[in-house]
Design a protein around this motif. Structure first.
Motif, PDB file in Angstrom:
ATOM      1  N   THR A  32       0.822  -1.207   0.000  1.00 53.29           N
ATOM      2  CA  THR A  32       0.000   0.000   0.000  1.00 53.29           C
ATOM      3  C   THR A  32       0.856   1.258   0.000  1.00 53.29           C
ATOM      4  OG1 THR A  32      -0.068  -0.047   2.416  1.00 53.29           O
ATOM      5  CG2 THR A  32      -1.853  -1.151   1.234  1.00 53.29           C
ATOM      6  N   ASP A  33       0.254   2.332  -0.463  1.00 52.69           N
ATOM      7  CA  ASP A  33       0.886   3.649  -0.382  1.00 52.69           C
ATOM      8  C   ASP A  33       0.240   4.403   0.773  1.00 52.69           C
ATOM      9  OD1 ASP A  33       2.568   3.282  -2.567  1.00 52.69           O
ATOM     10  OD2 ASP A  33       0.971   3.834  -3.970  1.00 52.69           O
ATOM     11  N   ALA A  34       0.953   4.517   1.871  1.00 48.34           N
ATOM     12  CA  ALA A  34       0.451   5.224   3.044  1.00 48.34           C
ATOM     13  C   ALA A  34       1.414   6.355   3.380  1.00 48.34           C
ATOM     14  CB  ALA A  34       0.330   4.264   4.227  1.00 48.34           C
ATOM     15  N   PRO A  35       0.895   7.510   3.781  1.00 47.93           N
ATOM     16  CA  PRO A  35       1.781   8.638   4.109  1.00 47.93           C
ATOM     17  C   PRO A  35       2.859   8.279   5.127  1.00 47.93           C
ATOM     18  CG  PRO A  35      -0.497   9.371   4.012  1.00 47.93           C
ATOM     19  CD  PRO A  35      -0.530   7.880   3.900  1.00 47.93           C
ATOM     20  N   ASP A  49       5.853   6.498   3.634  1.00 46.63           N
ATOM     21  CA  ASP A  49       6.750   7.420   2.932  1.00 46.63           C
ATOM     22  C   ASP A  49       7.601   8.213   3.915  1.00 46.63           C
ATOM     23  OD1 ASP A  49       5.680   6.587   0.523  1.00 46.63           O
ATOM     24  OD2 ASP A  49       4.194   8.202   0.445  1.00 46.63           O
ATOM     25  N   GLU A  50       7.008   8.598   5.046  1.00 48.18           N
ATOM     26  CA  GLU A  50       7.747   9.373   6.044  1.00 48.18           C
ATOM     27  C   GLU A  50       8.864   8.545   6.664  1.00 48.18           C
ATOM     28  OE1 GLU A  50       5.382  12.383   8.487  1.00 48.18           O
ATOM     29  OE2 GLU A  50       3.872  10.863   8.014  1.00 48.18           O
ATOM     30  N   ALA A 101      11.317   8.617  12.822  1.00 52.67           N
ATOM     31  CA  ALA A 101      12.144   7.535  13.356  1.00 52.67           C
ATOM     32  C   ALA A 101      11.247   6.348  13.684  1.00 52.67           C
ATOM     33  CB  ALA A 101      12.887   8.000  14.605  1.00 52.67           C
ATOM     34  N   ALA A 102      11.652   5.167  13.254  1.00 55.66           N
ATOM     35  CA  ALA A 102      10.826   3.978  13.468  1.00 55.66           C
ATOM     36  C   ALA A 102      11.634   2.886  14.154  1.00 55.66           C
ATOM     37  CB  ALA A 102      10.270   3.472  12.142  1.00 55.66           C
ATOM     38  N   SER A 103      10.907   2.013  14.837  1.00 55.45           N
ATOM     39  CA  SER A 103      11.509   0.912  15.567  1.00 55.45           C
ATOM     40  C   SER A 103      10.813  -0.382  15.182  1.00 55.45           C
ATOM     41  CB  SER A 103      11.388   1.149  17.074  1.00 55.45           C
ATOM     42  OG  SER A 103      12.144   0.209  17.808  1.00 55.45           O
ATOM     43  N   LEU A 104      11.369  -1.494  15.649  1.00 53.39           N
ATOM     44  CA  LEU A 104      10.777  -2.802  15.412  1.00 53.39           C
ATOM     45  C   LEU A 104      10.032  -3.264  16.651  1.00 53.39           C
ATOM     46  CD1 LEU A 104      13.661  -4.697  13.567  1.00 53.39           C
ATOM     47  CD2 LEU A 104      11.578  -3.771  12.559  1.00 53.39           C
TER      48      LEU A 104
END
Length: 337
Positions: free
Chosen positions: A72-75, A78-79, A86-89
């Protein structure tokens, strides 16, 4: 990773460093070789605090590859891909089995929405989102969860005040991936092994520096035969750590080529388990020596080894230990779900 991944990862590293107010240095967008990415990340491990280097490694080698499982294309996707979030698992949440293959979060349908219930653990303090495995009617999928979404409550455990765990009560999924599994050829296994090799290669430089700093600190504590550095007991304690760190680092340098194992083999998890164990033992040894021996300053600065981060990486020693046992066939457990 795909052929374009090194260039994408170097650009992401540059953006993440810049947004943290840190000098990107040699993490220059446009570099396309895997070696350039490794060198840039190695310099981060050499010059930045442990928590910063660990967070960047997780986003580059853990989060980024798993985003390829989302169609999917979700905002928010993309960010995260651009480094603006910043993302984590959330893969490494301890459960009754201490198993990675049993998602701690379930996904339910609420009209045309997918809502999530359960909890997960994450290791990046400044993470604004997490990639979390969820149980669905069709098996296991990944959900991208924004930490400030309704139905998400962040909290701490131990000395991690206010972060490290997320409780989900009807929280919306920003995006859902294709079905994934923990089979040897599956996306989750490949991502875990790639992330594990990248982590141990960089992270083991940290306990080596702490032990070297401990030796220098002990050398300045006392004079002549009274100097703490002359203690055979203390020297033996540090030498054991040095030898184990050296052996683990040698295995880490081989990386995925070690024993010529494909993803899902034992080498990656055995080396990772050694690394996770050495990180905690080194931090404990440094703190014990500072407290018991009256040293004025903790070597390498205690702020560089936040206990919550050390124990949250990969879910801690017990979770890594169980995954290695599963791969060795010592745990009776279904692999796919």
């Amino acid at each position: 990773m795909t052929a374009a991944a090194p260039d994408r990862a170097v650009s992401l590293l540059h953006e993440l460093l810049t947004r943290r107010g840190l000098e990107p240095g040699d993490a220059t967008p446009g570099e396309t070789s895997d070696q350039a990415l490794e060198q840039a990340l190695d310099r981060v491990w050499e010059t930045r605090p442990f928590a910063v280097a660990a967070a960047l490694t997780e986003q580059l080698h853990g989060v980024l590859p798993l985003l390829d499982a989302f169609d999917t294309d979700a905002p928010l996707l993309d960010e995260v891909r651009a480094g603006r979030v910043a993302a984590s698992l959330g893969l490494f949440t301890p459960n009754a089995l201490l198993s990675l293959t049993a998602p701690a979060v379930r996904a339910d349908r609420d009209g045309d929405r997918t809502v999530l219930h359960g909890r997960y653990r994450y290791a990046v303090r400044e993470a604004g989102a997490s990639v979390v495995p969820v149980r669905t009617d069709g098996g296991t999928r990944l959900a991208l969860v924004r930490h400030d979404a309704p139905g998400v409550r962040l909290h701490g455990a131990g000395r991690a005040a206010g972060w490290g765990w997320a409780e989900l009560d009807g929280a919306p999924a920003a995006a859902l991936s294709r079905p994934v599994d923990w089979s040897p050829g599956g996306a989750l296994t490949a991502a875990l092994d790639g992330y594990a090799w990248a982590f141990v290669r960089g992270a083991l430089a940290w306990p080596a520096r702490v032990v070297a700093d401990l030796r220098r600190t002990l050398a300045g504590a006392g004079e002549g035969v009274e100097a703490l550095s002359t203690s055979q007991y203390l020297a033996h304690e540090l030498s054991k750590l040095e030898i184990e760190i050296s052996l683990a680092a040698a295995a880490a340098r081989f990386g995925a080529g070690f024993k010529a194992e494909a993803p899902g083999g034992q080498a990656a998890l055995a080396t990772l388990l050694s690394c996770v164990d050495l990180l905690q033992r080194t931090a404990r040894t440094a703190e014990d020596m500072a407290t018991e021996l009256g040293l004025e300053h903790s070597p390498a600065d205690a702020a560089d080894w936040p206990d919550a981060v050390l124990q949250a990486c990969f879910g801690g020693r017990r979770v890594v230990e169980n995954e290695l046992a599963r791969r060795m066939g010592l745990v009776v457990e279904a692999i796919g779900t």
